[in-house]
Every structure is written in structure tokens, then in C-alpha cells.
Enzyme design. Structure first.
Site, PDB file in Angstrom:
ATOM      1  N   SER A  38      46.586  75.203   7.957  1.00 26.74           N
ATOM      2  CA  SER A  38      47.576  74.407   8.692  1.00 26.74           C
ATOM      3  C   SER A  38      46.920  73.667   9.839  1.00 26.74           C
ATOM      4  CB  SER A  38      48.657  75.323   9.269  1.00 26.74           C
ATOM      5  OG  SER A  38      49.521  74.586  10.115  1.00 26.74           O
ATOM      6  N   TYR A  75      51.326  83.233  13.765  1.00 30.40           N
ATOM      7  CA  TYR A  75      51.112  82.330  12.622  1.00 30.40           C
ATOM      8  C   TYR A  75      49.835  81.508  12.800  1.00 30.40           C
ATOM      9  CZ  TYR A  75      52.039  78.333   9.499  1.00 30.40           C
ATOM     10  OH  TYR A  75      51.957  77.352   8.539  1.00 30.40           O
TER      11      TYR A  75
END
Ligand code: NAD
Ligand code: MG
Length: 305
Positions: free
Chosen positions: A197, A210
Site C-alpha cells: 500500500s 495497518y
């Protein structure tokens, strides 16, 4: 997105303006329980059913895509099938409805479509699911480690150990387990592709757990890529920016921020899942034979190192 939306009739190979290929959506504030369903998103997302055209780049390949029921994983499953691969997808049992839709599209593309529900935060499922996929597909050439958990939390004090552990189990520990199991089935020429990401480079203050897993995925990819290169197995990653998927309205973002989701990217809009698919196809296909330990950024222009 529905079949009659004008934008979805334009496939990925047509010359087009990336700013206007899709509208800059303003999703109304909405909240679903985790893991969320694509079927309940407003607006719906484009996984490529009417907008991804294959060119035979993955003929006769056997692929396992984790989290292949919705969002990016669904778009990858659809694209792989259109490119000629048989596809197995994993998903959580609560996502059966989305999974059936993706399996239908894969099957209608003329390829084998295999459903493998289960929880990847369970170490034994990680091993079993890879073996089941290889058995039912008749081999395994491509593993896409894509399943992920993202739950926004305002402060470290509110972030529980249980969430941190679940996020690490799902996002990164599962990758060690599925990749290890996959090696028993993979021949030289096989590929592993991990979904990381932009959060690995620009971590958001409300995604501490995360974002940490995504940075770990980057090093996992480079380290394992180096380790497996001499065996002819390539490991690479794709780093998405803001993409309109069920992850976002199911606790991934505060609901009040959804209307602005993706607007601050240089392209000025959120990405659609199918816009990620060509990067995975490229990394899965032999045409990327000299690409190892790399990250393809698909993020609307957000600067990355
Ligand atoms: P998504 O919700 O459509 O897909 C995530 C999938 O992960 C779910 O469908 C679910 O099947 C799976 N999953 C979650 N927890 C699981 C568990 N415990 N066991 C098994 N499966 C589980 O959302 P998405 O955005 O397409 O996410 C796919 C990947 O893309 C994730 O790794 C996510 O971190 C990454 N990503 C997404 C964005 C974005 O903006 N949407 C940006 C960067 C990276
Ligand atoms: Mg899902």
C-alpha cells in the site's frame, strides 16, 4: 458499477484520459460491518466485468488470489481469467455473496473458478487453502497474497492488542504461511505477488497497525524475491493508492471522510479496482521475467520513494 454506466464500456486498452476514465466519486457516508460487501457499496465499484479485455497473457496458468471476492482481488481474479488462467479465490464465509459473483464472471470467461472460504488469520487454514487450490486447479503457478484488514483507530490508547494481532496475522503473517505452502507446488516461472500500500510510505496517523504491516510486506517482498530468484520464482508487489473497495466503508476510513476519498491524488479521484489488475497481470506474466523484488505503484500519482 452497472453494465450501463458509460465509463465501464471503455476497456483498459482504449486510448483515454486517465483523469476522466472514471468519475471522481463522492461516496456518501456509510458504514458496514467488517469485512464489508461490494454488493452493499454506494456507488458500486468496477471490478472489470465489462471493462477488462484479455490478450492471452496467462494462458493455461493456475492462480490463487486471496481476498478474491471483492475489490482489488476480485478485479485481479477477473483479469486473470480473461487472460486465460484458471482461478481459485479465498474469502471469509460472510463474503459468500460477493464471491459467487466473482466466480460467475470467471466461469463465464471460460475458466475454472474455485471457491475456498476460510480465515487466513488461522495458520492452519493458510497451509490448507494453498494445498486445496493446487489440488483443485491441477497445479499452482501464481499466488496473489492480497487479503487484508484495515480498521482505522484514532489513538494508540484505543488500539487494542487484539486488533494489532489480527491485523498482523491477516496482512503479513499469512503471507509467510501461504507463500511457504505454495513453494511445494511451484515450478520455475511461477510468481508470487503481494498487495502492499501507499500506506507503507505515507502512513496515516489513524492506521498505525495497518501501515506497519504494509511496510513489513515491502521488505518481505524484497527479501523473499532475492531468496527465490535463483530458483526461478519471482516475488513482487503492487502498492495501491486510494481505491474504492469494501475495505473503506467497513471501518477502513471514518465514514465522514468517504466523500473526499481519493480526491487529493494528482489525478483528483479514487481508483477503481480494475485499474489495479494490469499491474498484477504484468507481474504474473513471463513478460516481466527480469522484474524481481519490485513494487508497482498504482496510486493516481501520489509520490513514493
Ligand atoms: P476488500 O475488502 O475488497 O478486500 C480485502 C479482502 O481481504 C476481503 O474481501 C476479505 O476476503 C479478505 N480478508 C480480510 N480479512 C481476512 C481474514 N481474516 N481471512 C481471510 N480473508 C480476509 O478491499 P481491497 O481494498 O480490495 O483490499 C485488497 C488489498 O488491497 C488489501 O491487502 C488492502 O490492504 C490493499 N490496499 C487497498 C487499498 C484501498 O484503497 N482499497 C489501498 C492500498 C492497499
Ligand atoms: Mg470482500
Amino acid at each position: 458499477m452497472s453494465e450501463d454506466a458509460d465509463t465501464t464500456r471503455i476497456d483498459q486498452l482504449e486510448f483515454q484520459n486517465p483523469v476522466t476514465r472514471y468519475p471522481s466519486i463522492e461516496p456518501p457516508p456509510q458504514r458496514q460491518d467488517e469485512p464489508g460487501l461490494a454488493a452493499k457499496m454506494t456507488p458500486s465499484a468496477d471490478i472489470g466485468e465489462f471493462s477488462y479485455t484479455g490478450t492471452g497473457r496467462l494462458g493455461r496458468r493456475k492462480a490463487l488470489v486471496t481476498g478474491g471476492d471483492s475489490g482489488i482481488g476480485a478485479a485481479v481474479a477477473v483479469a486473470f481469467a480473461r487472460e486465460g488462467a484458471d482461478v481459485a479465490i479465498t474469502y471469509l464465509p460472510a463474503e459468500e455473496r460477493d464471491a459467487q459473483e466473482v466466480l460467475r464472471i470467471v466461469a463465464e470467461s471460460g475458466r475454472k473458478a474455485i471457491a475456498l472460504p476460510g480465515d487466513l488469520s488461522d495458520g492452519s487454514f493458510c497451509r490448507e487453502v494453498v494445498n486445496l487450490a493446487a489440488e483443485q486447479l491441477g497445479g499452482l503457478d501464481i499466488l496473489v497474497n492480497n487479503a487484508g484488514k484495515q480498521v482505522a483507530v484514532d489513538s494508540l490508547e484505543q488500539l487494542t492488542d487484539s486488533q494489532v494481532e489480527q491485523t498482523f496475522q491477516t496482512n503479513i503473517l499469512a503471507m509467510f504461511r501461504t507463500s511457504r505452502a505454495a513453494l511445494a507446488h511451484m515450478q520455475p516461472g511461477s510468481t508470487i505477488i503481494n498487495t502492499t500500500s501507499v500506506e507503507a510510505y505515507q502512513p496515516s496517523p489513524i492506521l498505525v497497525d495497518y501501515a506497519s504491516t504494509k511496510a513489513a510486506i515491502n521488505n518481505f517482498t524484497k527479501s523473499l524475491g532475492h531468496q527465490l530468484a535463483s530458483r526461478g520464482i519471482r516475488v513482487n508487489a503492487v502498492a495501491p493508492g486510494p481505491i474504492w473497495t469494501p475495505l473503506q466503508p467497513s471501518s477502513g476510513q471514518p465514514p465522514e471522510e468517504l466523500p473526499e476519498f481519493g480526491h487529493s491524488t494528482p489525478l483528483g479521484r479514487a481508483g477503481q479496482p480494475t485499474e489495479l489488475a494490469p499491474a498484477y497481470v504484468f507481474l504474473a506474466s513471463p513478460e516481466s521475467s527480469y522484474v524481481v523484488g519490485a513494487t508497482v505503484h498504482v496510486n493516481g500519482g501520489m509520490p513514493t520513494p
